[in-house]
Motif scaffolding. Structure first.
Motif, PDB file in Angstrom:
ATOM      1  N   GLU A   1       2.556  15.792 -10.146  1.00  0.00           N
ATOM      2  CA  GLU A   1       3.540  14.882 -10.193  1.00  0.00           C
ATOM      3  C   GLU A   1       3.285  13.353  -9.753  1.00  0.00           C
ATOM      4  O   GLU A   1       3.859  12.488 -10.210  1.00  0.00           O
ATOM      5  CB  GLU A   1       4.957  15.444  -9.525  1.00  0.00           C
ATOM      6  N   LEU A   2       2.810  13.414  -8.604  1.00  0.00           N
ATOM      7  CA  LEU A   2       2.354  11.924  -8.056  1.00  0.00           C
ATOM      8  C   LEU A   2       1.408  11.175  -8.882  1.00  0.00           C
ATOM      9  O   LEU A   2       1.471  10.103  -8.876  1.00  0.00           O
ATOM     10  CB  LEU A   2       1.747  12.292  -6.597  1.00  0.00           C
ATOM     11  N   ARG A   3       0.664  11.886  -9.552  1.00  0.00           N
ATOM     12  CA  ARG A   3      -0.337  11.258 -10.452  1.00  0.00           C
ATOM     13  C   ARG A   3       0.658  10.181 -11.676  1.00  0.00           C
ATOM     14  O   ARG A   3       0.194   9.244 -11.778  1.00  0.00           O
ATOM     15  CB  ARG A   3      -1.238  12.105 -11.306  1.00  0.00           C
ATOM     16  N   LYS A   4       1.715  10.727 -11.987  1.00  0.00           N
ATOM     17  CA  LYS A   4       2.581  10.142 -12.982  1.00  0.00           C
ATOM     18  C   LYS A   4       3.014   8.961 -12.372  1.00  0.00           C
ATOM     19  O   LYS A   4       3.182   7.774 -12.829  1.00  0.00           O
ATOM     20  CB  LYS A   4       3.835  11.134 -13.353  1.00  0.00           C
ATOM     21  N   PHE A   5       3.612   9.132 -10.923  1.00  0.00           N
ATOM     22  CA  PHE A   5       4.132   8.031 -10.413  1.00  0.00           C
ATOM     23  C   PHE A   5       2.989   6.924 -10.028  1.00  0.00           C
ATOM     24  O   PHE A   5       3.358   5.899  -9.935  1.00  0.00           O
ATOM     25  CB  PHE A   5       4.763   8.505  -8.938  1.00  0.00           C
ATOM     26  N   ARG A   6       1.878   7.212  -9.757  1.00  0.00           N
ATOM     27  CA  ARG A   6       0.608   6.332  -9.446  1.00  0.00           C
ATOM     28  C   ARG A   6       0.528   5.647 -10.859  1.00  0.00           C
ATOM     29  O   ARG A   6       0.012   4.363 -10.823  1.00  0.00           O
ATOM     30  CB  ARG A   6      -0.653   7.118  -9.167  1.00  0.00           C
ATOM     31  N   SER A   7       0.653   6.250 -12.037  1.00  0.00           N
ATOM     32  CA  SER A   7       0.418   5.443 -13.399  1.00  0.00           C
ATOM     33  C   SER A   7       1.323   4.388 -13.520  1.00  0.00           C
ATOM     34  O   SER A   7       1.291   3.695 -14.415  1.00  0.00           O
ATOM     35  CB  SER A   7       0.495   6.523 -14.424  1.00  0.00           C
ATOM     36  N   TYR A   8       2.682   4.313 -12.904  1.00  0.00           N
ATOM     37  CA  TYR A   8       3.480   3.443 -13.115  1.00  0.00           C
ATOM     38  C   TYR A   8       3.154   2.093 -12.498  1.00  0.00           C
ATOM     39  O   TYR A   8       3.821   1.173 -12.707  1.00  0.00           O
ATOM     40  CB  TYR A   8       5.083   3.943 -12.373  1.00  0.00           C
ATOM     41  N   CYS A   9       2.288   2.256 -11.449  1.00  0.00           N
ATOM     42  CA  CYS A   9       2.030   0.883 -10.702  1.00  0.00           C
ATOM     43  C   CYS A   9       0.490   0.493 -10.671  1.00  0.00           C
ATOM     44  O   CYS A   9      -0.351   1.331 -10.675  1.00  0.00           O
ATOM     45  CB  CYS A   9       2.405   0.840  -9.081  1.00  0.00           C
ATOM     46  N   GLY A  10       0.156  -0.772 -10.466  1.00  0.00           N
ATOM     47  CA  GLY A  10      -1.110  -1.328 -10.393  1.00  0.00           C
ATOM     48  C   GLY A  10      -1.126  -2.005  -9.169  1.00  0.00           C
ATOM     49  O   GLY A  10      -0.208  -2.696  -8.881  1.00  0.00           O
TER      50      GLY A  10
ATOM     51  N   ARG B   1       0.796  -1.120  -0.107  1.00  0.00           N
ATOM     52  CA  ARG B   1       0.075   0.104   0.174  1.00  0.00           C
ATOM     53  C   ARG B   1       0.785   1.192  -0.362  1.00  0.00           C
ATOM     54  O   ARG B   1       0.248   2.205  -0.444  1.00  0.00           O
ATOM     55  CB  ARG B   1      -0.743  -0.067   1.083  1.00  0.00           C
ATOM     56  N   CYS B   2       2.160   1.147   0.615  1.00  0.00           N
ATOM     57  CA  CYS B   2       2.981   2.308   0.667  1.00  0.00           C
ATOM     58  C   CYS B   2       3.464   2.486  -0.640  1.00  0.00           C
ATOM     59  O   CYS B   2       3.874   3.710  -1.437  1.00  0.00           O
ATOM     60  CB  CYS B   2       4.143   2.099   1.696  1.00  0.00           C
ATOM     61  N   ALA B   3       3.908   1.312  -1.352  1.00  0.00           N
ATOM     62  CA  ALA B   3       4.570   1.330  -2.687  1.00  0.00           C
ATOM     63  C   ALA B   3       3.641   1.849  -3.735  1.00  0.00           C
ATOM     64  O   ALA B   3       3.907   2.480  -4.658  1.00  0.00           O
ATOM     65  CB  ALA B   3       4.791  -0.114  -3.155  1.00  0.00           C
ATOM     66  N   THR B   4       2.422   1.753  -3.601  1.00  0.00           N
ATOM     67  CA  THR B   4       1.285   2.101  -4.419  1.00  0.00           C
ATOM     68  C   THR B   4       0.785   3.707  -4.242  1.00  0.00           C
ATOM     69  O   THR B   4      -0.452   3.805  -4.822  1.00  0.00           O
ATOM     70  CB  THR B   4       0.007   0.976  -4.950  1.00  0.00           C
ATOM     71  N   PHE B   5       1.022   4.071  -3.067  1.00  0.00           N
ATOM     72  CA  PHE B   5       0.536   5.423  -2.758  1.00  0.00           C
ATOM     73  C   PHE B   5      -0.850   5.311  -2.035  1.00  0.00           C
ATOM     74  O   PHE B   5      -1.301   6.399  -1.967  1.00  0.00           O
ATOM     75  CB  PHE B   5       0.662   6.438  -3.752  1.00  0.00           C
ATOM     76  N   LEU B   6      -1.242   4.248  -1.567  1.00  0.00           N
ATOM     77  CA  LEU B   6      -2.444   4.406  -0.856  1.00  0.00           C
ATOM     78  C   LEU B   6      -2.236   4.406   0.548  1.00  0.00           C
ATOM     79  O   LEU B   6      -3.071   4.909   1.269  1.00  0.00           O
ATOM     80  CB  LEU B   6      -3.177   2.806  -0.769  1.00  0.00           C
ATOM     81  N   GLU B   7      -1.013   4.535   0.994  1.00  0.00           N
ATOM     82  CA  GLU B   7      -0.579   4.627   2.450  1.00  0.00           C
ATOM     83  C   GLU B   7       0.614   5.634   2.252  1.00  0.00           C
ATOM     84  O   GLU B   7       1.528   5.686   1.374  1.00  0.00           O
ATOM     85  CB  GLU B   7      -0.347   3.546   3.546  1.00  0.00           C
ATOM     86  N   THR B   8       0.713   6.709   3.183  1.00  0.00           N
ATOM     87  CA  THR B   8       2.024   7.388   3.129  1.00  0.00           C
ATOM     88  C   THR B   8       2.957   7.010   4.229  1.00  0.00           C
ATOM     89  O   THR B   8       2.540   6.327   5.250  1.00  0.00           O
ATOM     90  CB  THR B   8       1.379   9.021   3.428  1.00  0.00           C
ATOM     91  N   ILE B   9       4.245   6.927   3.692  1.00  0.00           N
ATOM     92  CA  ILE B   9       5.343   6.433   4.556  1.00  0.00           C
ATOM     93  C   ILE B   9       5.731   7.465   5.545  1.00  0.00           C
ATOM     94  O   ILE B   9       5.320   8.715   5.425  1.00  0.00           O
ATOM     95  CB  ILE B   9       6.589   6.003   3.677  1.00  0.00           C
ATOM     96  N   ASP B  10       6.243   7.073   6.699  1.00  0.00           N
ATOM     97  CA  ASP B  10       6.823   8.026   7.678  1.00  0.00           C
ATOM     98  C   ASP B  10       8.350   8.388   7.626  1.00  0.00           C
ATOM     99  O   ASP B  10       8.477   9.575   7.911  1.00  0.00           O
ATOM    100  CB  ASP B  10       6.550   7.566   9.056  1.00  0.00           C
ATOM    101  N   GLY B  11       8.854   7.675   6.730  1.00  0.00           N
ATOM    102  CA  GLY B  11      10.195   7.832   6.337  1.00  0.00           C
ATOM    103  C   GLY B  11      10.895   7.095   5.510  1.00  0.00           C
ATOM    104  O   GLY B  11      10.122   6.022   5.215  1.00  0.00           O
ATOM    105  N   GLY B  12      12.028   7.316   4.643  1.00  0.00           N
ATOM    106  CA  GLY B  12      12.386   6.469   3.790  1.00  0.00           C
ATOM    107  C   GLY B  12      12.646   7.248   2.231  1.00  0.00           C
ATOM    108  O   GLY B  12      11.913   8.548   2.177  1.00  0.00           O
ATOM    109  N   GLU B  13      12.676   6.510   1.313  1.00  0.00           N
ATOM    110  CA  GLU B  13      12.679   6.957  -0.279  1.00  0.00           C
ATOM    111  C   GLU B  13      11.846   5.904  -1.093  1.00  0.00           C
ATOM    112  O   GLU B  13      11.996   4.672  -0.697  1.00  0.00           O
ATOM    113  CB  GLU B  13      13.959   7.301  -0.783  1.00  0.00           C
TER     114      GLU B  13
END
Length: 252
Positions: A82-91, A46-58
């Motif tokens: 910009e985040l929309r572009k990143f979301r389009s990379y993953c399903g 869920r963090c990798a696909t931006f459904l959850e926000t991380i607290d730290g890291g990259e």
């Protein structure tokens, strides 16, 4: 590399769910993540696909940072456009299918490509039908989710994710809601995608499948990566005692 996650941290209400997790996935690679319930596997996806926000890291997609730790020690995300572009990379394919019940199968597949990616209806429908054909359910295009078996619904969910043409597909225990016969249907589809070199990360309890299909297996427990490596090595010669205890449960 399609995705890199570096030193990922995530907690809920003071409980550390992800503790300094780092891994990456190359193009065409299939990575299976195994581990007991509550080990943080689903949260990681869920963090990798931006459904959850991380607290730290990259979080890095295609060599570009989507999120990083700021000078105040908190996670910073790129701007929404910009985040929309990143979301389009993953399903992401969920355990419970998450299809829109009031949409036909075809509309489930075409709605996001038309609304989000601004593709023409004609192109979206052509892509959708090709994917349904590939999944062996082209005859269900006009059906609604309640008219389908669990295995058919999950194949629609996979087709829906593929319709967005992602660079990488994440699966969160895609067979856990299915009986053994329907599980086989879905695993066959994922195996086919692996043969076609689709980049995938699969959280699964299906150990024989993980061993047969993956290029790499990651064992998680307690919010950390305990062990990772070639599937044959992890399953037949695990190095960590915790991994050995976990896999013992699956021995016949």
């Amino acid at each position: 590399m399609i995705i890199e996650m570096k030193n990922i941290k995530k907690s809920f209400g003071g409980h550390d769910v992800l503790k300094d997790i780092s891994f990456g996935v190359d193009s065409g690679e299939v990575v299976s993540i195994i581990g007991p319930s509550g080990s943080g596997k689903s949260t990681l996806l869920r963090c990798a696909t931006f459904l959850e926000t991380i607290d730290g890291g990259e979080i890095i997609y295609m060599d570009q940072k989507a999120a990083y730790t700021g000078t105040d020690g908190k996670a910073v995300y790129v701007q929404p456009n910009e985040l929309r572009k990143f979301r389009s990379y993953c399903g992401l394919v969920f355990q419970q299918f998450n299809l829109f019940p009031h949409y036909s199968v075809l509309k489930n597949l075409t709605d996001a490509p038309i609304q989000v990616q601004k593709r023409s209806r004609e192109e979206a429908e052509e892509t959708a039908m090709e994917l349904l054909e590939k999944m062996g359910i082209a005859d269900k295009a006009k059906a609604y989710p309640y008219q389908l078996s669990g295995g058919q619904q999950q194949r629609v969910a996979i087709a829906r994710a593929l319709a967005m043409k992602p660079e990488i597909l994440f699966f969160d225990e895609p067979t856990s809601a299915l009986d053994p016969e329907l599980t086989g249907e879905v695993l066959k589809v994922i195996r086919q995608l692996a043969d076609e070199k689709m980049t995938m990360v699969v959280v699964t309890h299906e150990m024989p499948f993980a061993k047969a299909v993956s290029n790499r297996v990651i064992f998680m427990d307690g919010g950390v990566i305990v062990e990772q490596g070639d599937p044959k090595d992890v399953f037949e010669n695990p190095q960590e005692e915790r991994t050995k205890r976990f896999l013992r449960v699956f021995e016949r």
